[in-house]
Design a protein around this motif. Structure first.
Motif, PDB file in Angstrom:
ATOM      1  N   ALA A 266      13.731  52.525  20.933  1.00 17.23           N
ATOM      2  CA  ALA A 266      14.551  51.547  20.478  1.00 17.23           C
ATOM      3  C   ALA A 266      15.474  51.095  21.455  1.00 17.23           C
ATOM      4  O   ALA A 266      15.805  49.832  21.406  1.00 17.23           O
ATOM      5  N   ILE A 267      16.384  51.971  22.023  1.00 21.48           N
ATOM      6  CA  ILE A 267      17.363  51.429  22.948  1.00 21.48           C
ATOM      7  C   ILE A 267      16.802  50.808  24.045  1.00 21.48           C
ATOM      8  O   ILE A 267      17.232  49.745  24.534  1.00 21.48           O
ATOM      9  N   ALA A 268      15.642  51.405  24.667  1.00 22.91           N
ATOM     10  CA  ALA A 268      15.301  50.689  25.837  1.00 22.91           C
ATOM     11  C   ALA A 268      14.707  49.089  25.617  1.00 22.91           C
ATOM     12  O   ALA A 268      14.678  48.187  26.116  1.00 22.91           O
ATOM     13  N   GLU A 269      13.826  49.159  24.110  1.00 24.74           N
ATOM     14  CA  GLU A 269      13.205  47.833  23.907  1.00 24.74           C
ATOM     15  C   GLU A 269      14.186  47.027  23.617  1.00 24.74           C
ATOM     16  O   GLU A 269      14.017  45.830  24.228  1.00 24.74           O
ATOM     17  N   PHE A 270      15.554  47.295  22.980  1.00 24.51           N
ATOM     18  CA  PHE A 270      16.365  46.124  22.934  1.00 24.51           C
ATOM     19  C   PHE A 270      16.819  45.743  24.324  1.00 24.51           C
ATOM     20  O   PHE A 270      17.416  44.584  24.439  1.00 24.51           O
ATOM     21  N   ALA A 271      17.218  46.671  24.963  1.00 24.46           N
ATOM     22  CA  ALA A 271      17.826  46.458  26.369  1.00 24.46           C
ATOM     23  C   ALA A 271      16.948  45.617  27.016  1.00 24.46           C
ATOM     24  O   ALA A 271      17.518  44.793  27.842  1.00 24.46           O
ATOM     25  N   ALA A 272      15.690  45.688  27.063  1.00 26.70           N
ATOM     26  CA  ALA A 272      14.791  45.142  27.657  1.00 26.70           C
ATOM     27  C   ALA A 272      14.283  43.620  26.815  1.00 26.70           C
ATOM     28  O   ALA A 272      13.737  42.688  27.449  1.00 26.70           O
ATOM     29  N   GLN A 273      15.294  43.305  26.020  1.00 25.09           N
ATOM     30  CA  GLN A 273      15.234  41.986  25.112  1.00 25.09           C
ATOM     31  C   GLN A 273      13.655  41.642  24.704  1.00 25.09           C
ATOM     32  O   GLN A 273      13.222  40.583  24.837  1.00 25.09           O
ATOM     33  N   ARG A 274      13.130  42.929  24.313  1.00 22.87           N
ATOM     34  CA  ARG A 274      12.001  42.652  23.392  1.00 22.87           C
ATOM     35  C   ARG A 274      12.058  42.931  21.924  1.00 22.87           C
ATOM     36  O   ARG A 274      11.139  43.002  21.250  1.00 22.87           O
ATOM     37  N   SER A 275      13.155  42.656  21.308  1.00 21.18           N
ATOM     38  CA  SER A 275      13.610  42.592  19.928  1.00 21.18           C
ATOM     39  C   SER A 275      14.759  41.895  19.873  1.00 21.18           C
ATOM     40  O   SER A 275      15.541  41.841  20.784  1.00 21.18           O
ATOM     41  N   GLY A 276      15.141  41.404  18.529  1.00 25.78           N
ATOM     42  CA  GLY A 276      16.276  40.753  18.400  1.00 25.78           C
ATOM     43  C   GLY A 276      17.363  41.291  17.742  1.00 25.78           C
ATOM     44  O   GLY A 276      18.465  41.114  18.002  1.00 25.78           O
ATOM     45  N   ALA A 287      26.747  49.514  27.080  1.00 22.90           N
ATOM     46  CA  ALA A 287      25.548  49.819  27.644  1.00 22.90           C
ATOM     47  C   ALA A 287      24.676  48.723  27.760  1.00 22.90           C
ATOM     48  O   ALA A 287      24.089  48.138  28.511  1.00 22.90           O
ATOM     49  N   MET A 288      24.679  47.799  26.437  1.00 26.16           N
ATOM     50  CA  MET A 288      23.744  46.623  26.146  1.00 26.16           C
ATOM     51  C   MET A 288      24.478  45.423  26.849  1.00 26.16           C
ATOM     52  O   MET A 288      23.820  44.686  27.671  1.00 26.16           O
ATOM     53  N   GLN A 289      25.768  45.664  26.933  1.00 24.48           N
ATOM     54  CA  GLN A 289      26.379  44.430  27.625  1.00 24.48           C
ATOM     55  C   GLN A 289      26.155  44.592  29.365  1.00 24.48           C
ATOM     56  O   GLN A 289      25.840  43.442  29.716  1.00 24.48           O
ATOM     57  N   ASP A 290      26.400  45.810  29.771  1.00 20.75           N
ATOM     58  CA  ASP A 290      25.998  46.159  31.067  1.00 20.75           C
ATOM     59  C   ASP A 290      24.470  45.662  31.326  1.00 20.75           C
ATOM     60  O   ASP A 290      24.332  45.426  32.504  1.00 20.75           O
ATOM     61  N   ALA A 291      23.599  45.961  30.452  1.00 20.80           N
ATOM     62  CA  ALA A 291      22.151  45.835  30.800  1.00 20.80           C
ATOM     63  C   ALA A 291      22.039  44.048  30.556  1.00 20.80           C
ATOM     64  O   ALA A 291      20.759  43.787  31.082  1.00 20.80           O
ATOM     65  N   GLY A 292      22.991  43.272  30.501  1.00 21.44           N
ATOM     66  CA  GLY A 292      22.868  41.773  30.535  1.00 21.44           C
ATOM     67  C   GLY A 292      22.239  41.321  29.369  1.00 21.44           C
ATOM     68  O   GLY A 292      21.716  40.078  29.255  1.00 21.44           O
ATOM     69  N   VAL A 293      22.074  41.958  28.171  1.00 25.90           N
ATOM     70  CA  VAL A 293      21.965  41.552  26.913  1.00 25.90           C
ATOM     71  C   VAL A 293      22.988  40.475  26.339  1.00 25.90           C
ATOM     72  O   VAL A 293      24.130  40.830  26.172  1.00 25.90           O
ATOM     73  N   PRO A 294      22.488  39.289  25.983  1.00 27.62           N
ATOM     74  CA  PRO A 294      23.361  38.517  25.244  1.00 27.62           C
ATOM     75  C   PRO A 294      23.829  38.934  23.861  1.00 27.62           C
ATOM     76  O   PRO A 294      22.910  38.643  22.825  1.00 27.62           O
ATOM     77  N   VAL A 295      24.522  39.761  23.475  1.00 28.64           N
ATOM     78  CA  VAL A 295      24.500  40.320  22.368  1.00 28.64           C
ATOM     79  C   VAL A 295      25.826  39.993  21.637  1.00 28.64           C
ATOM     80  O   VAL A 295      26.815  39.955  21.912  1.00 28.64           O
ATOM     81  N   GLY A 296      25.526  40.077  20.099  1.00 31.84           N
ATOM     82  CA  GLY A 296      26.418  40.187  19.241  1.00 31.84           C
ATOM     83  C   GLY A 296      26.285  41.357  18.214  1.00 31.84           C
ATOM     84  O   GLY A 296      25.554  42.043  18.422  1.00 31.84           O
ATOM     85  N   ALA A 297      27.145  41.193  17.217  1.00 32.55           N
ATOM     86  CA  ALA A 297      27.387  42.542  16.566  1.00 32.55           C
ATOM     87  C   ALA A 297      27.632  42.227  15.115  1.00 32.55           C
ATOM     88  O   ALA A 297      28.669  41.485  15.045  1.00 32.55           O
TER      89      ALA A 297
END
Length: 441
Positions: A266-276, A287-297
């Motif tokens: 699940a972590i790898a999938e979201f980090a790779a932007q293959r889920s929303g 970690a998600m911010q470091d991975a470059g994911v445009p992330v909200g919460a």
């Protein structure tokens, strides 16, 4: 593990090791033979450990009369075993970190000393500086036994680009908050249409902790309570219990979320932007911010009527000392107050600062997306109080084993509820092993 796990425990591990060696060496600008040493045990590693070490360094710089010397121990059972042994022997460190959910199990055995509210009040720390759920989690039998540094809730991270394309954001660019299960499932299907894989990343296979976090959030959204009276019988709502398991199964349909996903997948999938959307703890945010994911919460939507957010807190405790040094103990109050007042830095790790003046500071409102879920502090639900519950306990793994089959197969929800009831009642009939008197807690 074969998957690359992008999370806080793997971030900057080398830096933490270096920081730990420096701390254990006892090197300090004020260490000239006169500085008092305050031993501080904690279980925070990775990015959290580095952030805490920075706060400790600031405290040491501001107070040359003493030196806080941290010792980092392995997370989970090894840490709590060593801490209980130190408290039982009366030769514990001056200060330690515990999860709030574990504190009630240590109090009956005299393994912790209560905090003095009047001392804290003089330092600007009292009940008014914490949210009600956080404060209540710190009080046992009418006395303050822990002081929370943070709340780390189970929330929904979301990819703003993907969710925007799926029409799942409101006019402010925030994730929509469906008010019933089918509306949420439909939103996830729209997101899956954008990703071509899944709408939601939620790993739970073989992970009782993950299952419990989501289960208890949704169970409490029903307005249901779950209490574990010592020596008695569990009080729970079996209908709400079964309804949550049924909903959890409906998510793992291969479209909304993977049918047999693990937390690492699940972590790898979201980090790779293959889920929303990603159901996870706030600690995964950096970690998600470091991975470059445009992330909200945001908080998990109130799918069953009410807002509820499963959480725990990293809290400061006074491990029992047979003959505490009064000056060292006074210094310890100063250390905790200083750490609370500088916890805006701690918020960068995703945690909600427990000290309300920090959350109310305009600087916190500018911290995104952390400020988007700050209101979760008013809706926190901690583990049912018992000696056997809490972070790092066997309880959550047992829960996963009991309900896992029903979540995967889509059947046997009522049977799982009864099996859970039986397990908890068996545990309630057993004495607290942390109590040297062998009494039920």
């Amino acid at each position: 593990m074969t998957e690359l796990r992008v999370n806080r425990r793997s971030v900057l591990a080398g830096g933490l090791a270096a920081a730990g060696l420096a701390a254990l060496s006892g090197c300090s600008p004020g260490q000239n033979g006169a500085a008092r040493t305050l031993q501080f045990w904690h279980l925070l590693s990775g990015g959290d450990g580095i952030a805490l070490q920075g706060l400790i360094d600031d405290v040491n710089s501001a107070h040359p009369e003493f030196h806080v010397r941290p010792t980092v121990l392995a997370w989970g059972a090894p840490y709590y075993t060593k801490l209980s042994m130190a408290g039982a022997g009366g030769r514990a460190p001056e200060l330690a970190v515990m999860h709030s959910s574990r504190v009630p199990g240590y109090v009956p055995g005299g393994l912790l000393d209560p905090w003095d509210l009047s001392r804290f009040s003089e330092l600007g720390v009292d009940e008014s500086t914490f949210s009600e759920p956080v404060w209540n989690s710190s009080v046992v039998d009418g006395e303050l036994y822990s002081v929370a540094l943070d709340a780390h809730p189970f929330i929904a991270l979301y990819n703003t680009d993907i969710c925007g394309q799926a029409g799942a954001l409101d006019s402010d660019g925030l994730l929509l908050r469906p008010s019933d299960p089918e509306e949420f499932r439909e939103m996830c299907r729209e997101i899956a249409g954008v990703t071509g894989t899944h709408g939601l990343s939620y790993g739970f296979i073989g992970d009782g902790q993950q299952m419990w976090r989501l289960f208890y959030t949704l169970y409490c959204q029903h307005g249901a309570e779950m209490t574990f009276p010592p020596g008695g019988q569990v009080e729970m709502d079996p209908e709400a219990f079964a309804a949550v398991l049924e909903f959890m199964h409906s998510l793992a349909d291969g479209e909304i979320a993977a049918q047999r996903g693990t937390i690492d997948v699940a972590i790898a999938e979201f980090a790779a932007q293959r889920s929303g959307i990603h159901f996870t703890g706030v600690w995964e945010l950096p970690a998600m911010q470091d991975a470059g994911v445009p992330v909200g919460a945001t908080m998990i939507p109130p799918l069953f009527g009410g807002n509820a957010v499963y959480a725990d807190s990293h809290s400061f405790v006074l491990p029992h000392q047979s003959e505490p040094d009064e000056q060292a103990r006074s210094d310890t109050y100063t250390v905790v107050a200083d750490l609370l007042k500088s916890s805006l830095t701690w918020a960068a790790a995703g945690h909600i600062p427990a000290y309300l003046p920090i959350v109310e500071d305009p600087a916190y409102a500018e911290l995104r997306p952390q400020a988007e879920y700050a209101e979760a502090a008013d809706y926190l639900v901690y583990d049912p109080v018992a000696w056997f519950t809490g972070s790092g306990s066997n309880f959550v793994q047992q829960f996963g084993q009991i309900v896992g089959g029903a979540v995967v197969s889509g059947s046997g929800y009522d049977e799982a509820a009864e099996d859970f009831r039986s397990y908890v009642n068996t545990m309630l009939a057993q004495p607290n092993p942390a109590d040297p008197q062998g009494e039920r807690s």
